[in-house]
Design an enzyme around this catalytic site. Structure first.
Site, PDB file in Angstrom:
ATOM      1  N   GLU A 120     -14.575 -56.227   1.521  1.00 22.85           N
ATOM      2  CA  GLU A 120     -13.162 -55.866   0.771  1.00 22.85           C
ATOM      3  C   GLU A 120     -13.666 -56.109  -0.759  1.00 22.85           C
ATOM      4  O   GLU A 120     -14.328 -56.943  -0.940  1.00 22.85           O
ATOM      5  CB  GLU A 120     -12.067 -56.701   1.018  1.00 22.85           C
ATOM      6  CG  GLU A 120     -11.648 -56.638   2.647  1.00 22.85           C
ATOM      7  CD  GLU A 120     -10.588 -57.686   2.534  1.00 22.85           C
ATOM      8  OE1 GLU A 120      -9.888 -58.189   1.403  1.00 22.85           O
ATOM      9  OE2 GLU A 120     -10.240 -58.140   3.768  1.00 22.85           O
ATOM     10  N   LYS A 122     -13.486 -57.445  -4.384  1.00 21.71           N
ATOM     11  CA  LYS A 122     -12.845 -58.959  -4.737  1.00 21.71           C
ATOM     12  C   LYS A 122     -12.094 -58.486  -6.066  1.00 21.71           C
ATOM     13  O   LYS A 122     -12.656 -58.117  -7.085  1.00 21.71           O
ATOM     14  CB  LYS A 122     -14.031 -59.977  -5.203  1.00 21.71           C
ATOM     15  CG  LYS A 122     -13.413 -61.136  -5.366  1.00 21.71           C
ATOM     16  CD  LYS A 122     -14.663 -62.319  -5.720  1.00 21.71           C
ATOM     17  CE  LYS A 122     -13.922 -63.745  -5.841  1.00 21.71           C
ATOM     18  NZ  LYS A 122     -12.957 -63.766  -7.004  1.00 21.71           N
ATOM     19  N   ASP A 124     -10.102 -58.604  -9.264  1.00 20.01           N
ATOM     20  CA  ASP A 124     -10.127 -59.499 -10.284  1.00 20.01           C
ATOM     21  C   ASP A 124      -8.652 -59.788 -11.045  1.00 20.01           C
ATOM     22  O   ASP A 124      -8.294 -59.252 -12.106  1.00 20.01           O
ATOM     23  CB  ASP A 124     -11.203 -59.176 -11.435  1.00 20.01           C
ATOM     24  CG  ASP A 124     -11.441 -60.128 -12.692  1.00 20.01           C
ATOM     25  OD1 ASP A 124     -11.237 -61.379 -12.125  1.00 20.01           O
ATOM     26  OD2 ASP A 124     -12.187 -59.907 -13.417  1.00 20.01           O
ATOM     27  N   TYR A 232      -4.641 -59.026   1.187  1.00 17.20           N
ATOM     28  CA  TYR A 232      -5.875 -59.419   2.074  1.00 17.20           C
ATOM     29  C   TYR A 232      -5.866 -60.462   2.719  1.00 17.20           C
ATOM     30  O   TYR A 232      -6.912 -60.774   3.293  1.00 17.20           O
ATOM     31  CB  TYR A 232      -6.927 -59.669   0.696  1.00 17.20           C
ATOM     32  CG  TYR A 232      -6.685 -60.471  -0.286  1.00 17.20           C
ATOM     33  CD1 TYR A 232      -6.476 -61.881   0.101  1.00 17.20           C
ATOM     34  CD2 TYR A 232      -6.690 -60.336  -1.600  1.00 17.20           C
ATOM     35  CE1 TYR A 232      -6.508 -62.930  -0.868  1.00 17.20           C
ATOM     36  CE2 TYR A 232      -6.479 -61.253  -2.636  1.00 17.20           C
ATOM     37  CZ  TYR A 232      -6.295 -62.600  -2.302  1.00 17.20           C
ATOM     38  OH  TYR A 232      -6.178 -63.648  -3.106  1.00 17.20           O
ATOM     39  N   LYS A 321     -20.939 -61.999  -5.395  1.00 18.12           N
ATOM     40  CA  LYS A 321     -20.463 -61.412  -6.616  1.00 18.12           C
ATOM     41  C   LYS A 321     -21.401 -60.254  -6.929  1.00 18.12           C
ATOM     42  O   LYS A 321     -22.713 -60.059  -6.716  1.00 18.12           O
ATOM     43  CB  LYS A 321     -20.577 -62.503  -7.644  1.00 18.12           C
ATOM     44  CG  LYS A 321     -19.806 -63.654  -7.338  1.00 18.12           C
ATOM     45  CD  LYS A 321     -18.365 -63.535  -7.634  1.00 18.12           C
ATOM     46  CE  LYS A 321     -17.821 -63.801  -8.933  1.00 18.12           C
ATOM     47  NZ  LYS A 321     -17.529 -64.893  -9.193  1.00 18.12           N
ATOM     48  N   CYS A 415     -29.028 -51.411 -50.180  1.00 13.90           N
ATOM     49  CA  CYS A 415     -29.129 -50.465 -49.156  1.00 13.90           C
ATOM     50  C   CYS A 415     -30.488 -51.042 -48.541  1.00 13.90           C
ATOM     51  O   CYS A 415     -31.508 -51.128 -49.313  1.00 13.90           O
ATOM     52  CB  CYS A 415     -29.423 -49.373 -49.252  1.00 13.90           C
ATOM     53  SG  CYS A 415     -30.096 -48.253 -47.874  1.00 13.90           S
ATOM     54  N   CYS A 418     -33.529 -48.378 -48.648  1.00 12.04           N
ATOM     55  CA  CYS A 418     -34.148 -47.854 -49.761  1.00 12.04           C
ATOM     56  C   CYS A 418     -33.753 -48.860 -51.017  1.00 12.04           C
ATOM     57  O   CYS A 418     -34.289 -48.424 -52.098  1.00 12.04           O
ATOM     58  CB  CYS A 418     -33.607 -46.353 -50.265  1.00 12.04           C
ATOM     59  SG  CYS A 418     -31.817 -46.295 -50.501  1.00 12.04           S
ATOM     60  N   CYS A 433     -24.739 -46.315 -48.332  1.00  4.66           N
ATOM     61  CA  CYS A 433     -25.500 -46.621 -49.288  1.00  4.66           C
ATOM     62  C   CYS A 433     -25.417 -45.237 -50.196  1.00  4.66           C
ATOM     63  O   CYS A 433     -25.120 -44.229 -49.834  1.00  4.66           O
ATOM     64  CB  CYS A 433     -26.976 -46.237 -48.674  1.00  4.66           C
ATOM     65  SG  CYS A 433     -28.194 -45.698 -49.677  1.00  4.66           S
ATOM     66  N   CYS A 439     -32.510 -41.949 -49.837  1.00  2.92           N
ATOM     67  CA  CYS A 439     -32.561 -42.844 -48.793  1.00  2.92           C
ATOM     68  C   CYS A 439     -33.235 -42.288 -47.480  1.00  2.92           C
ATOM     69  O   CYS A 439     -32.765 -41.162 -46.930  1.00  2.92           O
ATOM     70  CB  CYS A 439     -31.292 -43.442 -48.404  1.00  2.92           C
ATOM     71  SG  CYS A 439     -31.327 -44.517 -47.187  1.00  2.92           S
TER      72      CYS A 439
HETATM   73  S1  IVH Z   1      -9.415 -63.867   0.738  1.00  5.63           S
HETATM   74  C1  IVH Z   1      -9.223 -67.830   2.696  1.00  5.63           C
HETATM   75  N1  IVH Z   1      -9.805 -61.626  -0.334  1.00  5.63           N
HETATM   76  O1  IVH Z   1     -10.772 -64.606  -4.755  1.00  5.63           O
HETATM   77  C2  IVH Z   1      -9.781 -66.751   1.670  1.00  5.63           C
HETATM   78  N2  IVH Z   1      -9.609 -63.326  -1.932  1.00  5.63           N
HETATM   79  O2  IVH Z   1     -12.411 -66.935  -5.169  1.00  5.63           O
HETATM   80  C3  IVH Z   1      -8.860 -66.493   0.592  1.00  5.63           C
HETATM   81  N3  IVH Z   1      -9.854 -62.649  -3.963  1.00  5.63           N
HETATM   82  O3  IVH Z   1      -8.127 -66.965  -4.546  1.00  5.63           O
HETATM   83  C4  IVH Z   1      -9.256 -65.426  -0.168  1.00  5.63           C
HETATM   84  N4  IVH Z   1     -10.210 -60.578  -3.606  1.00  5.63           N
HETATM   85  O4  IVH Z   1      -7.601 -64.818  -5.593  1.00  5.63           O
HETATM   86  C5  IVH Z   1      -9.552 -62.936  -0.626  1.00  5.63           C
HETATM   87  N5  IVH Z   1     -10.252 -59.259  -0.957  1.00  5.63           N
HETATM   88  C6  IVH Z   1     -10.241 -60.708  -1.151  1.00  5.63           C
HETATM   89  C7  IVH Z   1     -10.235 -61.061  -2.375  1.00  5.63           C
HETATM   90  C8  IVH Z   1      -9.779 -62.283  -2.635  1.00  5.63           C
HETATM   91  C9  IVH Z   1     -10.115 -61.355  -4.698  1.00  5.63           C
HETATM   92  C10 IVH Z   1      -9.776 -63.813  -4.947  1.00  5.63           C
HETATM   93  C11 IVH Z   1      -8.669 -64.623  -4.316  1.00  5.63           C
HETATM   94  C12 IVH Z   1      -9.060 -65.917  -4.081  1.00  5.63           C
HETATM   95  C13 IVH Z   1     -10.218 -65.857  -4.958  1.00  5.63           C
HETATM   96  C14 IVH Z   1     -11.356 -66.859  -4.480  1.00  5.63           C
END
Ligand code: IVH
Length: 678
Positions: A120, A122, A124, A232, A321, A415, A418, A433, A439
């Site tokens: 999935e 991640k 932010d 999630y 990451k 400048c 030049c 300049c 120049c």
């Molecule tokens: S699952 C027990 N799924 O990442 C597992 N976390 O560094 C719980 N996060 O606190 C997290 N996308 O804020 C999960 N697809 C995703 C996520 C996700 C972002 C964040 C979440 C968590 C942090 C962990």
């Protein structure tokens, strides 16, 4: 690392814990990160490695044993029955393979096909947990330190993608669903524009903006912020059975009314995961929201249960990451580059650093206002951001004690290319300049402008030939154009005799020009075509223009102090004067005109407006003749308008003039006035 003595390890661990605690508070509680995530990750990994080497030194309050930072006190506290955990990170294919190997060993996984993994994005954003009773949203809380967070129910109720009531029948008595609250990029950009317009603080990135929105004490403000929620994880369920896989859980979430990321995929083993990671990374810049990696989870709940948890994270999931888009490095110097139009741009020279996969050692700082806004001084640590093909940007400076003692860089007065004077008219952001074509940085552009159609109109002398001529040393200034010989032209690559002759003929023709074109062709900063025409009209002869002082220049219609200063510093530069003299010596000429400044200016100080169709002359001609008599010609009617000249089918301007009681003339009245002053 393991080379450290126990004493050194104790010292370093204390330092690391102190730093990590402070950064975690800044990130989680104050929504004002003091360090890029990548730097935080590096400190955190150092802590983990040290603690692994010296297990006896692990303390209960070590950041490795806790998640986030204690919640603020403004919201009431919510205890999490199921702790809100964090995830361990991996940063490369080999690290993920190690993770996978550890899991297979623990599970005694001997099946040929790899472990079932669900991948999935991640997100932010911020982790939020939602409690539903019989399908009704009853509570929402932040993660806080993982064991208790803040009650943000009122704020979460304003988020459109959080179902207030779940869809379907026979809903479980209690459900706890976790996910991420984030601000989509488009909403973030729009919000920052509104903030700027309202003179309010601008958010550094969508995550900070989302955090700020969630911790509003007034939910009406949260409601105006474009937040979204992606589910999630299932944290608790009572009165129904757990789905047996995470993929089923996500499908079920969808049927309950939650939004699930489109980019979820299911497969087996580390090779599949690597491909999924690469695909997600490739689509990173086109997603509607920021992500900082991919979360890989073991799909099967039985396997998850077998694997269990360590102190702060599940064993069955990991954050794989992405290369960081934000990293810190040292600002080694601020140099100035001179662009094709003479603009001086400060450039950050950086200690080379890898940002999202590319080594960055320079970044533009745009202008001096930006340098001052960020208060950058050589030696500072700065945060660089790079995404996709976007050019790297210096986002901010990390504060440190030595900053105050570092030298402030100021705009050079000469400048760097030049050595001519640099000028920055008051109120202008851009410094330039003043040497123009003298120049080398500006030469080609200055010559291209000089030869262009609306300037000296040298047919056939385009960018390509100019580049070749300058590079071959045939043309060092615009005056050299008039000294070119057929032989010289034929020495240029791919120049045929016919083109050479045509070009020479075009150069010859261009010698005969007008004063307005000549002034425009010089390429004086801030002097466009209309201003050049105004000067030509005002002064009539070159000599009068060249000798004009500021007062005389300012007497020209529509000329203000910026333009006047620009003209004066251009004409004060000896190189410019010698090129102008050389051009005249080469036979560039124009007819002198009667100077407006020597003629009576009966309409001086008056503003006239022309509207509708005139039958005997065009609006441009009428405007020019009014200007010659000293009038200012404007495009809109106001109480300050002296006369509106209304031709055939005049519309709203006429109505407005009548409302304001402005004098209205017809074409006949205009013509007889013009005749009087001929
Ligand atoms: S699952 C027990 N799924 O990442 C597992 N976390 O560094 C719980 N996060 O606190 C997290 N996308 O804020 C999960 N697809 C995703 C996520 C996700 C972002 C964040 C979440 C968590 C942090 C962990």
């Amino acid at each position: 690392m393991s080379g450290l003595s126990l004493d050194d390890a104790v010292q370093r661990l204390m330092q690391l814990r102190k730093q990590l605690h402070a950064h975690a508070k800044a990130y989680y509680v104050d929504d004002a990160p003091t360090l890029p995530d990548a730097d935080y990750d590096a400190l955190y990994r150092e802590l983990l490695t040290l603690e692994a080497t010296f297990p006896s030194l692990v303390t209960a309050d070590s950041p490795s044993q806790r998640v986030g930072a204690a919640a603020d006190t403004a919201f009431s506290s919510v205890k999490h029955d199921v702790p809100m955990l964090s995830l361990d990170n991996v940063f490369s294919e080999t690290e993920f393979q190690d993770f996978d190997r550890r899991l297979r060993e623990r599970l005694n996984w001997e099946v040929a096909v790899g472990l079932p993994y669900i991948c999935e994005p991640k997100f932010d954003g911020l982790a939020v947990t939602l409690h539903y009773r019989h399908g009704q949203l009853v509570k929402a809380a932040t993660r806080g330190d993982g064991s208790s967070g803040e009650d943000i129910t009122a704020n979460v109720l304003t988020i459109a993608t959080v179902p207030k009531r779940l869809a379907g029948e026979n809903l479980p008595e209690h459900l706890e669903i976790r996910g991420e609250v984030l601000m989509p990029r488009a909403g973030f950009l729009a919000l920052n524009e509104r903030q700027i317009a309202a003179g309010e603080k601008v958010f550094a990135n969508p995550r900070n903006a989302a955090a700020g929105a969630l911790r509003q004490l007034d939910a009406r403000i949260t409601a105006q912020r474009p937040l979204a929620f992606y589910a999630y994880a299932l944290a608790a369920i009572s009165g129904a059975a757990w789905p047996s896989t995470h993929s089923q859980t996500l499908r079920w979430f969808k049927s309950l009314g939650f939004v699930i990321a489109d980019e979820v995929c299911l497969g087996h083993g580390p090779m599949f995961v690597q491909q999924a990671w690469q695909t997600l990374l490739d689509s990173r810049d086109s997603l509607p929201f920021d992500i900082d990696g991919m979360v890989v989870k073991v799909d099967d709940r039985r396997l998850q249960q077998d694997l269990g948890f360590v102190a702060r994270a599940p064993r069955w999931a990991v954050a794989y990451k992405f290369p960081a888009q934000e990293v810190s490095t040292t600002l080694e110097a601020i140099d100035f580059q001179v662009g094709r139009t003479g603009a001086l741009t400060p450039v950050a020279r950086l200690r080379p650093v890898n940002v999202a996969g590319v080594v960055v050692s320079n970044a533009t700082l745009h202008n001096m206002d930006e340098v001052q806004r960020l208060d950058l001084r050589p030696g500072d640590t700065v945060v660089i951001y790079r995404a996709g093909d976007v050019i790297p940007k210096v986002m901010r400076r990390l504060d440190d004690e030595a900053h105050a003692h570092r030298l402030i860089v100021s705009l050079p007065s000469a400048c760097p290319v030049c050595g001519s004077a640099v000028m920055r008219p008051e109120g202008e952001v851009i410094a330039r300049c003043s040497a123009g074509q003298f120049c080398p940085a500006q030469r080609k552009e200055a010559i291209r402008h000089f030869a262009s159609r609306r300037a000296m109109d040298i047919d056939g002398l385009g960018e390509k030939w100019i580049d070749l001529m300058v590079d071959a040393g045939l043309v060092n200034s615009t005056a050299d154009i008039y000294r070119l010989t057929q032989e010289q032209l034929l020495s240029l690559p791919r120049m045929a005799e016919k083109s050479a002759n045509n070009l020479l003929a075009a150069i010859e023709t261009s010698r005969e020009t007008t004063l307005a074109r000549f002034i425009y062709a010089l390429g004086i900063a801030n002097v466009g075509e209309a201003t050049a025409e105004a000067f030509a009209r005002q002064f009539g002869r070159w000599q009068a223009f060249q000798e004009a002082d500021e007062v005389a220049l300012l007497a020209t219609p529509d000329v203000g102090p910026v333009v006047a200063q620009s003209v004066m510093s251009y004409l004060r530069e000896p190189h410019n004067v010698s090129v102008i003299n050389a051009l005249m010596a080469a036979g560039v000429r124009w007819p002198d005109q009667a100077a407006a400044q020597d003629l009576p200016q009966p309409l001086l100080g008056q503003t006239w407006v022309l509207t509708g169709t005139l039958s005997t002359l065009s609006r441009d001609e009428a405007g020019a003749r009014l200007k010659a008599l000293g009038a200012k010609v404007s495009g809109s009617v106001s109480a300050k308008t002296h006369v509106l000249v209304a031709g055939e089918s005049a519309g709203s301007k006429l109505t407005k003039a009548q409302e304001l009681g402005v004098t209205v003339w017809d074409e006949e009245q205009l013509l007889s006035m013009l005749r009087e002053h001929e």
